[in-house]
Scaffold this active site. Sequence first.
Site, mmCIF file in Angstrom:
data_model
loop_
_atom_site.group_PDB
_atom_site.id
_atom_site.type_symbol
_atom_site.label_atom_id
_atom_site.label_comp_id
_atom_site.label_asym_id
_atom_site.label_seq_id
_atom_site.Cartn_x
_atom_site.Cartn_y
_atom_site.Cartn_z
ATOM 1 N N ARG A 205 44.229 -22.298 -14.601
ATOM 2 C CA ARG A 205 42.976 -22.683 -15.244
ATOM 3 C C ARG A 205 41.819 -21.747 -14.919
ATOM 4 O O ARG A 205 41.004 -21.418 -15.796
ATOM 5 C CB ARG A 205 42.634 -24.110 -14.768
ATOM 6 C CG ARG A 205 41.360 -24.690 -15.314
ATOM 7 C CD ARG A 205 41.038 -25.989 -14.585
ATOM 8 N NE ARG A 205 40.684 -25.728 -13.192
ATOM 9 C CZ ARG A 205 40.867 -26.577 -12.195
ATOM 10 N NH1 ARG A 205 41.397 -27.751 -12.390
ATOM 11 N NH2 ARG A 205 40.514 -26.244 -10.961
ATOM 12 N N SER B 82 37.048 -35.836 -9.552
ATOM 13 C CA SER B 82 38.078 -34.930 -9.060
ATOM 14 C C SER B 82 37.933 -33.574 -9.741
ATOM 15 O O SER B 82 37.376 -33.471 -10.821
ATOM 16 C CB SER B 82 39.461 -35.500 -9.380
ATOM 17 O OG SER B 82 39.617 -36.759 -8.778
ATOM 18 N N CYS B 83 38.499 -32.559 -9.088
ATOM 19 C CA CYS B 83 38.553 -31.210 -9.621
ATOM 20 C C CYS B 83 39.190 -31.240 -11.017
ATOM 21 O O CYS B 83 40.164 -31.934 -11.194
ATOM 22 C CB CYS B 83 39.414 -30.381 -8.664
ATOM 23 S SG CYS B 83 39.462 -28.654 -9.038
ATOM 24 N N PRO B 84 38.721 -30.540 -12.031
ATOM 25 C CA PRO B 84 37.637 -29.551 -12.010
ATOM 26 C C PRO B 84 36.292 -30.111 -12.485
ATOM 27 O O PRO B 84 35.383 -29.322 -12.736
ATOM 28 C CB PRO B 84 38.136 -28.531 -13.025
ATOM 29 C CG PRO B 84 38.796 -29.377 -14.077
ATOM 30 C CD PRO B 84 39.379 -30.563 -13.349
#
Lengths: 416, 77
Positions: free
Chosen positions: A240, B14-16
């Site tokens: 990503r 949470s990521c992202p």
Amino acid sequence: MSEKGMFSEVYEVLFGDSWKMWIGAIILSFFSICLFIIISPWGASGGVLNWGDNVIKPLVNETATEITKNRYAMLNIMIVIGALSSALMAKQFAVRIPPLGELVKGLIGGVLIGVGAIIGSSCTLGGFYSGWPAMSVGAFIFTIGLVIGTFVAVLYLMWEADKYPGISAGATKTFLGAANWQPIAGVIMFIVGLGFLFLFPTGPADILEGSMVMMGFTFFGLLIGFVLQRSRFCIVRALREPFMTGETSAAKAVMVGILFGLFGFVTIKLFGVFFPLSFTGTGTTGYAQSMFVFGNVWISGILGGIIFGIGMTIAGGCVVGSLWRAGEGQVKLWFSIIGMVIAMPLTNSFKTQFLEWTSGKANITDAIFLPDIFSDLLDGNLLFSYLGAVLFVLVALAIWYVIIKWNEKSGKLSRM
Amino acid sequence: MVDIDVTLDCKGLSCPMPIVKLNSTVKKMEIGQILEMFGTDPGSKKDVVLWCKRKGNELLETSEEGGIFRFIIQRKK
């Protein structure tokens, strides 16, 4: 140095800061090689499918394989426990409840992961991290799907944050965080995890029943969960970040892990391991050689990869990434796992029917071992067939490296 | 003590998402304005540092209390 000083120094090294991800990757690949020496490398989606079977099948009066008899189902449980104990020891555990919109995204992401994993017969391990070192043609196809899916989902997430910031905003709750009891609870949790080893008898007769294999997977699962949380190992991140900030450290870590795994996997596939139960063939046709060469060339691989890639980016973790973050207390990823558990067995029954319907048509679910392709080109020379396959993997890694380094400087692919 | 122009609450996320929201929020701010951001994801700590470096914005302050991270960021570019 006093005893107390030594203890806190060791604690600081292990739990003070997250480990570099590439260090985690090397350790994880080492454990994956250990699992392969036992019987088969590190994978994740098969285990979650078994969880799902155990939830869904009793509802329609069918019996599923018990979790304690499916090595990957057990491995996954132990990953959650290992990550939980590691997060506790580092005082990083907390039950983190995100806004409702995020929980829904976790669930939808999990469902897409489940659907993609079954269609593509892979996850980020079997179709990428373990699949490349296993020299599976389908893994490269699945990975291309992952990249496409990730890119699409990154665009979606950024659009969502701009246009509908309310989806990821609202009431949140975080509790049990950063408490002083956590490290002790973490040690207890780790010991409880080791206790699971006693589920499996190890008498001479039991060894033949695969009980020792279950024990091995249980043991390494605990360690893998621990290392995953400590190094925040994340394959979603590796795929990503080039599309977001352009940052390359996670991608490089995954490359190091694949390279390290390649040595072990090729050695096992070329030379075999003395384990009479698991190795019954030779050359490129035996048990070890076919291991982690899944039937996903090429439609199933590309389609499954795209769906999986979208799902993992929206959920914020692939199968393994969801497991360790769930152990850390991130509630969004609990919902991701629920999504997978529901979607996998259902998709699996549809897939079985679909394949019966299309039986005979080529190029949907072929399993191709890369050295076999080179073997055809090189008159069956075993060593050179493997060398060709290894070179192919190395070139693939090199291309990936060149692209992300170019992008790190130019930012051409980065959407942020 | 700096004057805060915008506050971004990423607790529980949470990521992202923290970084996606940070990027989206700062994009809408004027150059020179200061953002205060809260988060609970242990991964955010490194992410925010990297994002600031990458985008040329300045991370003025980082602190942690009871598992909640607080970042003070000034938009520079």
